[in-house]
Design a protein around this motif. Sequence first.
Motif, short mmCIF file in Angstrom:
data_model
loop_
_atom_site.label_atom_id
_atom_site.label_comp_id
_atom_site.label_asym_id
_atom_site.label_seq_id
_atom_site.Cartn_x
_atom_site.Cartn_y
_atom_site.Cartn_z
N UNK A 232 44.71 22.70 53.16
CA UNK A 232 45.54 22.29 52.39
C UNK A 232 46.83 22.93 52.89
N UNK A 233 46.84 24.32 53.42
CA UNK A 233 47.97 25.11 53.99
C UNK A 233 48.51 24.26 55.31
N UNK A 234 47.45 23.79 56.22
CA UNK A 234 47.96 23.13 57.33
C UNK A 234 48.65 21.95 57.19
N UNK A 235 48.24 21.17 56.02
CA UNK A 235 48.94 20.00 55.51
C UNK A 235 50.33 20.11 55.26
N UNK A 236 50.61 21.06 54.20
CA UNK A 236 51.94 21.45 54.00
C UNK A 236 52.80 21.64 55.28
N UNK A 237 52.08 22.51 56.15
CA UNK A 237 53.26 22.92 57.34
C UNK A 237 53.48 21.60 58.28
N UNK A 238 52.31 20.80 58.24
CA UNK A 238 52.60 19.75 59.24
C UNK A 238 53.51 18.58 58.40
N UNK A 239 53.71 18.72 57.21
CA UNK A 239 54.44 17.80 56.35
C UNK A 239 56.11 18.02 56.78
N UNK A 240 56.12 19.72 56.37
CA UNK A 240 57.49 20.23 56.84
C UNK A 240 57.87 19.95 58.26
N UNK A 241 56.94 19.92 59.06
CA UNK A 241 57.42 20.22 60.63
C UNK A 241 57.79 18.78 60.84
N UNK A 242 56.71 17.78 60.25
CA UNK A 242 57.17 16.26 60.62
C UNK A 242 58.67 15.79 59.87
N UNK A 243 58.69 16.30 58.72
CA UNK A 243 60.09 15.63 57.97
C UNK A 243 61.42 16.74 58.26
N UNK A 244 60.98 17.80 58.64
CA UNK A 244 62.16 18.84 58.76
C UNK A 244 62.70 19.00 57.34
N UNK A 245 62.04 19.14 56.44
CA UNK A 245 62.44 19.39 55.03
C UNK A 245 61.40 20.56 54.47
N UNK A 246 61.87 21.14 53.56
CA UNK A 246 61.27 22.39 52.85
C UNK A 246 60.43 22.14 51.67
N UNK B 140 44.57 12.55 59.58
CA UNK B 140 46.00 12.38 59.46
C UNK B 140 46.15 11.01 60.03
N UNK B 141 47.42 10.27 59.54
CA UNK B 141 47.80 9.03 60.17
C UNK B 141 48.60 9.35 61.57
N UNK B 142 48.56 8.25 62.35
CA UNK B 142 48.94 8.06 63.91
C UNK B 142 50.69 8.87 63.88
N UNK B 143 51.32 8.57 62.76
CA UNK B 143 52.74 9.08 62.89
C UNK B 143 52.75 10.63 63.19
N UNK B 144 51.78 11.25 62.48
CA UNK B 144 51.76 12.75 62.15
C UNK B 144 51.24 13.50 63.39
N UNK B 145 50.73 12.52 64.44
CA UNK B 145 50.03 13.23 65.81
C UNK B 145 50.81 14.09 66.44
N UNK B 146 51.84 13.96 66.74
CA UNK B 146 52.69 14.51 67.64
C UNK B 146 53.12 15.94 67.09
N UNK B 147 53.35 15.86 65.74
CA UNK B 147 53.84 17.01 64.89
C UNK B 147 52.37 17.96 65.10
N UNK B 148 51.20 17.41 64.77
CA UNK B 148 49.90 18.03 64.62
C UNK B 148 49.69 18.69 66.19
N UNK B 149 50.19 18.16 67.19
CA UNK B 149 49.84 18.41 68.53
C UNK B 149 50.80 19.63 68.88
N UNK B 150 51.92 19.54 68.43
CA UNK B 150 52.86 20.75 68.75
C UNK B 150 52.49 22.06 67.84
N UNK B 151 51.91 21.87 66.61
CA UNK B 151 51.82 22.99 65.81
C UNK B 151 50.88 23.94 66.35
#
Length: 411
Positions: free
Chosen positions: A124-138, A273-284
């Motif tokens: 659940x913590x990873x998911x929040x970090x990836x959402x923030x990383x993907x959208x660049x919002x807090x 996760x969905x494809x659109x989040x793959x790059x963010x997940x790879x960078x984290x």
Amino acid sequence: MSPSFTKSHELFARAARVMPQGIYGHFTPVFTVPGSYPYFMERARGSHFWDVDGNEYIDYLCAYGPMILGYANDKVDDAYRRQAGLGSCCSIATRLSVDLAERVTSTIDGADWVMFAKNGADVTSMALMLARGYRKRAKIVLAEEGYHGTQAWAGTSTVGITPADRADILMVPWGDLDALRETVAAWKGQIAGAMFTPYHHPVFADQKLPGPSFWAEVRKLCDENGIVLIIDDVRAGWRLDLKGSAHHFGFRPDMACYSKGMANGYAISMLVGAEKLRVTASKAYMTGSFWMNAPEMAVALVCLDEMERMNVAGVVRELGEALTRGLRELSEAHGLKVSITGPAALPFMKFANETNFLRSQLFCGECAGRGVFFHPHHNWFLSAAHTKEDIAKTLEAADAGFRAVKERFGD
Ligand SMILES: Cc1ncc(COP(=O)(O)O)c(C=O)c1O
């Protein structure tokens, strides 16, 4: 005759000297009815466990969810032992991680990639970090009374939590579309993600299932506002649908969190996760010393096969329906009003006319004394190891429980 808890109490006295509270977290006996529940288990098999004093219980907590195929399941435990003999924690990943990732992405609806971890809270913590990383919002939207673990952002504990820990968390009542729309409008362009459980399973309160258009509306609102929709399926996952609870309710989240029943009690969790989040997940950079442990992955593969072969979601639903039907009939026969809410496989029962849970505690205490382990304030779980005989015995105990409530409270 009331069961004896001599050994449980002796162990607890020792535990209290060396561990805060003796037993902490959700295993604490604080919830139990004094004198009615054991504190320590000795062994478990199928749907039953035995405490250290030798008392036997039909278990409707299933370790708070992980036990889904039955305790000491031979296929599961053999898979663990076999792989443990070959290696567990190693310096490089195993092929099992690839096998399991392929199995998961071909099973869970909308899962284009997966990352494994250990606990529900990890993912659940990873998911929040990836959402923030993907959208660049807090900002993150969560539901009031939702449970996602004990991390600082989750708001479960007050000890050691600073306002900064939760400064970017926005709360709405679960299932309240108007409140969600208002929050999204008020924080327009600042919300990275919204994380909800697939249906509402609070402690101490009735569970809520989504209305027919609820998830479609949430999905639409998230899409219109660029909000990553995350489903926390840690508790309900595998008991509603092998393809995920979101599939069961007819929508696709952007990420979903799983654990508990995934390996029948062995420690593994995952974020899909969905494809659109793959790059963010790879960078984290996200990892843990034990996240690639092989035996749990071997177990998860076996578990997925077994859950599919046995149609576990269908089995636990039918068992849950038999249990809840029986409980409704018995309570009515005793002239008592109960509300039984949520999916039949994870039901929650409370006495409809009370807020202090004294009736629930008396009922559950009476059942525990007769070998049926219910929790008075938390939802229960059915497993594929429960049997029709278990349900029949449980209803006998429940009959006595309802009688005791009627005698003590009158209604
Ligand atoms: C819905 C939900 N999310 C997350 C968690 C946290 O999982 P864990 O205890 O494995 O960290 C739980 C645990 O009960 C849960 O029910």
